[in-house]
Enzyme design. Structure first.
Site, short mmCIF file in Angstrom:
data_model
loop_
_atom_site.label_atom_id
_atom_site.label_comp_id
_atom_site.label_asym_id
_atom_site.label_seq_id
_atom_site.Cartn_x
_atom_site.Cartn_y
_atom_site.Cartn_z
N GLU A 78 0.81 -1.22 0.00
CA GLU A 78 0.00 0.00 0.00
C GLU A 78 0.85 1.27 0.00
O GLU A 78 0.39 2.31 -0.46
CB GLU A 78 -0.92 0.01 1.22
N GLU A 112 -1.42 9.71 0.31
CA GLU A 112 -1.76 9.33 -1.06
C GLU A 112 -1.10 10.30 -2.05
O GLU A 112 -1.11 11.52 -1.86
CB GLU A 112 -3.28 9.35 -1.23
N ASN A 155 -14.48 6.54 7.46
CA ASN A 155 -13.43 5.71 8.06
C ASN A 155 -12.65 6.49 9.12
O ASN A 155 -12.30 5.95 10.17
CB ASN A 155 -12.47 5.19 6.99
#
Length: 358
Positions: free
Chosen positions: A211, A220, A258
């Site tokens: 990831e 990100e 989340n």
């Protein structure tokens, strides 16, 4: 000089004070053979083995490829077979050390120099004369230490193993931060047998590696996606701003719902301050462990359940990315995760288990 035949040809003449001393020369003996190569063992860079009368040294991680191999992983060190140093006096009868073999604290091995060493910490076969943190010399007739030291926080992965798994990681992702995060979920890598615990740790870290590009990326990279992760339909909305809930941390936590759920579970204000995940290493690790332990994601079980119940590594992939990768969605990405998992379980010295793919 006429009486000196073949032996004289091998002698060295030393002239000192008018005296000539004849020193007989001896043929150079072959190097002693290292421990024999084992097909089931995992070898890391620098490990030395012998195979078919020659010594070899691994350039990087390898398993099952017999020297000299075809990939270039083995460096030929030349023929071996010379004498070895006799073992120290005493009643020791311990096995030869084998690079890449898992050794628990208290294990005693005979090294290639003929001396014995005892493991002070669990390790995946580090060289006893190099990794002095893990090994110390052992005298025959000695006894293993009582109450041997353990890894910080009881984590099944040592700092040296962690560093081996992530040699190029961002300095943000500290081992101490990971250990500090373990308190959030006591069952994480502490459920089941020692093998299952290490399999879970390897699975978690393999997915984390995938990831984040080897724990290189904290946030990100595609900033164009940032506004996408706000679901205004949630009753709490996006108080930190529409573009505030992008992927962060080891499992790239994203979406306002989340952050809200993770914050509630961990007792942290992540909905209003999502930047905590990229500024505090322990918080970042806690969010990854939270997802691993509590969220099915697009799968049918949590990643933790997948590993402790024997469902297998493949189900952890499904819990993280579902059909995006599984069921033929992106087999190359699945293979990348599996390959990393196989490498990490090798470092931890356990088998991979069943059902590696999804």
């Amino acid at each position: 000089m006429s009486r000196l035949r073949a032996l004289v040809a091998l002698a060295a003449l030393v002239v000192a004070g008018g005296l000539v001393a004849i020193i007989p020369a001896t043929a150079a003996s072959a190097a002693a053979c290292a421990a024999s190569w084992q097909s089931s063992a995992v070898y890391t860079g620098g490990a030395q083995v012998s195979h078919n009368g020659r010594n070899y040294q691994a350039k990087w991680w390898t398993q099952s490829e017999a020297p000299p191999g075809t990939t270039g992983v083995w460096q030929d060190l030349g023929a071996c077979g010379g004498g070895t140093t006799p073992p120290p006096t005493g009643s020791c009868n311990h096995p030869n050390w084998v690079a890449g073999t898992w050794y628990a604290t208290g294990s005693i091995v005979r090294y290639t120099n003929g001396l014995y060493y005892i493991a002070e910490h669990d390790n995946p076969g580090y060289d006893p004369v190099i990794s002095t943190w893990y090994w110390e010399p052992y005298t025959c007739g000695g006894t293993p230490p009582t109450n041997p030291p353990t890894n910080p926080g009881g984590f099944v992965v040592s700092e040296a193993q962690f560093n081996q798994m992530f040699p190029s990681r961002n300095s943000f992702y500290t081992y101490s931060g990971l250990v500090a995060a373990l308190s959030a979920y006591s069952a994480f890598t502490r459920t089941g047998s020692a093998t299952v615990q290490r399999q879970e740790a390897a699975a978690f870290l393999a997915n984390v590696h995938h990831e984040t590009g080897g724990l290189v990326h904290v946030v990100e990279q595609n900033t164009a996606n940032y506004p996408h992760y706000c679901d205004p339909g949630q009753p709490y909305g996006c108080p930190a701003g529409q573009a505030a809930y992008y992927g962060r941390g080891p499992i790239q936590l994203s979406w306002n719902f989340n952050y809200n759920a993770a914050g509630n579970a961990l007792g942290l204000p992540l909905l209003t301050n999502p930047w905590l995940v990229q500024n505090d290493a322990a918080v970042a690790w806690k969010t990854a462990i939270w997802y691993w332990m509590t969220q099915n994601g697009p799968g049918s079980m949590t990643a933790n359940n997948a590993m402790v119940t024997g469902a297998g590594f493949g189900e952890t992939i499904r819990s993280i990315n579902g059909s995006i990768e599984c069921n033929g969605g992106n087999p190359a990405q699945v293979q990348s995760r599996v390959t990393r998992y196989q490498q990490f379980i090798g470092i931890l010295g356990v088998s991979a288990g069943a059902n590696l793919y999804c």
